[in-house]
Design a protein around this motif. Structure first.
Motif, PDB file in Angstrom:
ATOM      1  N   UNK A  71      59.774-119.120 -26.026  1.00  0.00           N
ATOM      2  CA  UNK A  71      58.976-119.683 -24.936  1.00  0.00           C
ATOM      3  C   UNK A  71      57.898-118.720 -24.471  1.00  0.00           C
ATOM      4  N   UNK A  72      58.255-117.440 -24.345  1.00  0.00           N
ATOM      5  CA  UNK A  72      57.288-116.425 -23.925  1.00  0.00           C
ATOM      6  C   UNK A  72      56.202-116.266 -24.985  1.00  0.00           C
ATOM      7  N   UNK A  73      56.605-116.240 -26.234  1.00  0.00           N
ATOM      8  CA  UNK A  73      55.636-116.090 -27.332  1.00  0.00           C
ATOM      9  C   UNK A  73      54.623-117.220 -27.315  1.00  0.00           C
ATOM     10  N   UNK A 134      56.485-119.586 -14.244  1.00  0.00           N
ATOM     11  CA  UNK A 134      55.382-120.554 -14.240  1.00  0.00           C
ATOM     12  C   UNK A 134      54.408-120.247 -15.371  1.00  0.00           C
ATOM     13  N   UNK A 135      54.020-121.285 -16.098  1.00  0.00           N
ATOM     14  CA  UNK A 135      53.128-121.133 -17.252  1.00  0.00           C
ATOM     15  C   UNK A 135      51.798-120.519 -16.850  1.00  0.00           C
ATOM     16  N   UNK A 136      51.352-120.784 -15.624  1.00  0.00           N
ATOM     17  CA  UNK A 136      50.062-120.251 -15.152  1.00  0.00           C
ATOM     18  C   UNK A 136      50.064-118.725 -15.129  1.00  0.00           C
ATOM     19  N   UNK A 137      51.229-118.138 -14.971  1.00  0.00           N
ATOM     20  CA  UNK A 137      51.357-116.682 -14.941  1.00  0.00           C
ATOM     21  C   UNK A 137      50.909-116.063 -16.261  1.00  0.00           C
ATOM     22  N   UNK A 138      51.167-116.751 -17.372  1.00  0.00           N
ATOM     23  CA  UNK A 138      50.896-116.204 -18.693  1.00  0.00           C
ATOM     24  C   UNK A 138      49.424-116.311 -19.103  1.00  0.00           C
ATOM     25  N   UNK A 139      48.674-117.229 -18.487  1.00  0.00           N
ATOM     26  CA  UNK A 139      47.278-117.427 -18.889  1.00  0.00           C
ATOM     27  C   UNK A 139      46.420-116.199 -18.581  1.00  0.00           C
ATOM     28  N   UNK A 140      46.371-115.719 -17.322  1.00  0.00           N
ATOM     29  CA  UNK A 140      45.584-114.504 -17.063  1.00  0.00           C
ATOM     30  C   UNK A 140      46.169-113.267 -17.721  1.00  0.00           C
ATOM     31  N   UNK A 141      47.516-113.185 -17.777  1.00  0.00           N
ATOM     32  CA  UNK A 141      48.156-112.026 -18.405  1.00  0.00           C
ATOM     33  C   UNK A 141      47.770-111.933 -19.874  1.00  0.00           C
ATOM     34  N   UNK A 142      47.908-113.034 -20.609  1.00  0.00           N
ATOM     35  CA  UNK A 142      47.579-113.038 -22.031  1.00  0.00           C
ATOM     36  C   UNK A 142      46.110-112.761 -22.280  1.00  0.00           C
ATOM     37  N   UNK A 173      65.022-106.420 -23.842  1.00  0.00           N
ATOM     38  CA  UNK A 173      64.781-106.482 -25.283  1.00  0.00           C
ATOM     39  C   UNK A 173      63.981-107.726 -25.667  1.00  0.00           C
ATOM     40  N   UNK A 174      64.136-108.819 -24.885  1.00  0.00           N
ATOM     41  CA  UNK A 174      63.373-110.036 -25.161  1.00  0.00           C
ATOM     42  C   UNK A 174      61.899-109.842 -24.803  1.00  0.00           C
ATOM     43  N   UNK A 175      61.634-109.036 -23.780  1.00  0.00           N
ATOM     44  CA  UNK A 175      60.240-108.721 -23.423  1.00  0.00           C
ATOM     45  C   UNK A 175      59.572-107.976 -24.574  1.00  0.00           C
ATOM     46  N   UNK A 178      59.303-110.179 -27.799  1.00  0.00           N
ATOM     47  CA  UNK A 178      58.350-111.285 -27.649  1.00  0.00           C
ATOM     48  C   UNK A 178      56.911-110.783 -27.632  1.00  0.00           C
ATOM     49  N   UNK A 179      56.668-109.681 -26.933  1.00  0.00           N
ATOM     50  CA  UNK A 179      55.315-109.106 -26.895  1.00  0.00           C
ATOM     51  C   UNK A 179      54.901-108.650 -28.290  1.00  0.00           C
ATOM     52  N   UNK A 180      55.813-108.005 -28.994  1.00  0.00           N
ATOM     53  CA  UNK A 180      55.507-107.530 -30.349  1.00  0.00           C
ATOM     54  C   UNK A 180      55.257-108.695 -31.311  1.00  0.00           C
ATOM     55  N   UNK A 181      56.048-109.752 -31.205  1.00  0.00           N
ATOM     56  CA  UNK A 181      55.907-110.906 -32.096  1.00  0.00           C
ATOM     57  C   UNK A 181      54.601-111.651 -31.843  1.00  0.00           C
ATOM     58  N   UNK A 182      54.258-111.849 -30.578  1.00  0.00           N
ATOM     59  CA  UNK A 182      53.023-112.572 -30.244  1.00  0.00           C
ATOM     60  C   UNK A 182      51.773-111.769 -30.609  1.00  0.00           C
ATOM     61  N   UNK A 183      51.935-110.461 -30.797  1.00  0.00           N
ATOM     62  CA  UNK A 183      50.787-109.619 -31.112  1.00  0.00           C
ATOM     63  C   UNK A 183      50.170-109.947 -32.474  1.00  0.00           C
ATOM     64  N   UNK A 184      50.919-110.604 -33.331  1.00  0.00           N
ATOM     65  CA  UNK A 184      50.367-111.004 -34.636  1.00  0.00           C
ATOM     66  C   UNK A 184      49.139-111.890 -34.459  1.00  0.00           C
ATOM     67  N   UNK A 185      49.242-112.883 -33.566  1.00  0.00           N
ATOM     68  CA  UNK A 185      48.116-113.787 -33.327  1.00  0.00           C
ATOM     69  C   UNK A 185      46.938-113.041 -32.719  1.00  0.00           C
ATOM     70  N   UNK A 186      47.218-112.083 -31.861  1.00  0.00           N
ATOM     71  CA  UNK A 186      46.155-111.303 -31.218  1.00  0.00           C
ATOM     72  C   UNK A 186      45.430-110.456 -32.263  1.00  0.00           C
ATOM     73  N   UNK A 187      46.187-109.858 -33.180  1.00  0.00           N
ATOM     74  CA  UNK A 187      45.589-109.046 -34.242  1.00  0.00           C
ATOM     75  C   UNK A 187      44.707-109.896 -35.158  1.00  0.00           C
ATOM     76  N   UNK A 188      45.165-111.107 -35.476  1.00  0.00           N
ATOM     77  CA  UNK A 188      44.379-112.001 -36.341  1.00  0.00           C
ATOM     78  C   UNK A 188      43.068-112.383 -35.671  1.00  0.00           C
ATOM     79  N   UNK A 189      43.134-112.781 -34.397  1.00  0.00           N
ATOM     80  CA  UNK A 189      41.919-113.206 -33.678  1.00  0.00           C
ATOM     81  C   UNK A 189      40.967-112.038 -33.442  1.00  0.00           C
ATOM     82  N   UNK A 190      41.509-110.849 -33.170  1.00  0.00           N
ATOM     83  CA  UNK A 190      40.655-109.662 -33.022  1.00  0.00           C
ATOM     84  C   UNK A 190      39.930-109.359 -34.325  1.00  0.00           C
TER      85      UNK A 190
END
Length: 293
Positions: A71-73, A134-142, A173-175, A178-190
């Motif tokens: 969910x976090x990812x 709340x999902x809104x929390x993740x929009x500015x953070x991401x 450990x989930x933080x 999840x942050x490490x796993x989602x970083x794949x998409x960030x690396x691709x877009x960068x």
């Protein structure tokens, strides 16, 4: 050849820290490339291209060890990808060096809070007791984390990890996983943004390959460490890394004398070690009491 071996070792160490603490691959690798005289945009582009592979390996490893909250990812990927793409696209015209110290002050405060929480709060967060954020929390953070990751060569972990750790309803450990796993998409877009703005000619693919090799070797080891290290000890380790990472940014901004820098680092590292020992002893004490009971 020696330089390539050094880069591979740096990639291994950087991924080991990043995969186990949720940050530092980009910061460490970019700093090294800048030291070798590569332009900031080209250094950041090379690191992000290497991260496409290392973050994929890290994500797969974290998923296999059960360190990921899907969910976090999902909530982080879209705003993070947009921020990373825009940051990479406009790196040359964005005064990231002006904004970065202010962000570091905020994150430094979060780092202190994270250490305080895991040093003195004995209540362990259980997965089944977690509440949805709340999902809104993740929009500015991401978006902010992705943006600064692209402009500074590292920032996804140092921003996203402490902010999520400041929430008491997410397992440590989930933080990290999840942050490490989602970083794949960030690396691709960068990388896509850098390709559009710089082209591939600015990237040293041999150096990228060396960083990749080191990162791939370290990824499963780091994920395993996250699985076995107690959450409170993991939290203190992460908190210390947050503080050191952002103190480094502030010290570079103010250009303090080398003697003062050494003293500051020595004091901080000393306090960090004391905190780690304190938590380790308490965990050992709790284990002994549990066995006697």
């Amino acid at each position: 050849m020696k330089r390539l071996i050094v880069l591979a070792i740096i990639g291994l160490c950087a991924q080991l820290v990043d995969g186990s603490l949720g940050m530092a691959y980009g910061v460490t690798s970019t700093s090294l490339l800048l030291m070798f005289g590569i332009a900031p945009a080209a250094a950041s582009a090379s690191v992000h291209l290497a991260e496409v592979v290392t973050t994929a390996a890290s994500g797969v490893s974290h998923i296999r060890f059960g360190n990921v909250d899907k969910g976090i990812v999902k909530k982080l990927i879209l705003p993070g990808s947009i921020g990373a793409f825009l940051g990479a696209l406009f790196l040359g015209s964005i005064p990231g060096h002006i904004i970065k110290p202010y962000v570091s002050v905020f994150l430094l405060g979060l780092g202190v809070f994270v250490i305080y929480r895991f040093l003195f709060n004995r209540k362990v967060v259980l997965e089944q007791n977690q509440k949805n954020i709340n999902k809104r929390f993740f929009i500015p953070l991401g978006f902010i984390a992705g943006f600064f990751d692209a402009t500074g060569g590292g920032g996804w972990g140092p921003i996203a990890t402490p902010v999520l750790l400041s929430k008491k309803n997410i397992e440590t450990r989930k933080v990290i996983g999840s942050v490490d796993t989602s970083e794949f998409a960030i690396a691709v877009c960068s990388s896509l943004g850098f390709f559009i703005s710089l082209g591939w000619s600015e990237i040293n693919f041999v150096w990228v390959f060396a960083l990749m090799i080191g990162g791939i070797i370290a990824a499963p080891i780091a994920a395993w460490l996250v699985k076995i290290i107690p959450s409170h000890l993991l939290g203190v380790l992460v908190g210390g890394m947050i503080i050191l990472t952002n103190v480094r940014t502030l010290l570079l901004t103010f250009s303090l004398p080398s003697n003062a820098t050494v003293v500051i680092y020595s004091v901080l590292i000393g306090l960090w070690i004391i905190g780690i020992i304190f938590v380790a002893l308490n965990l050992k004490k709790q284990k002994t009491q549990y066995e006697k009971a």
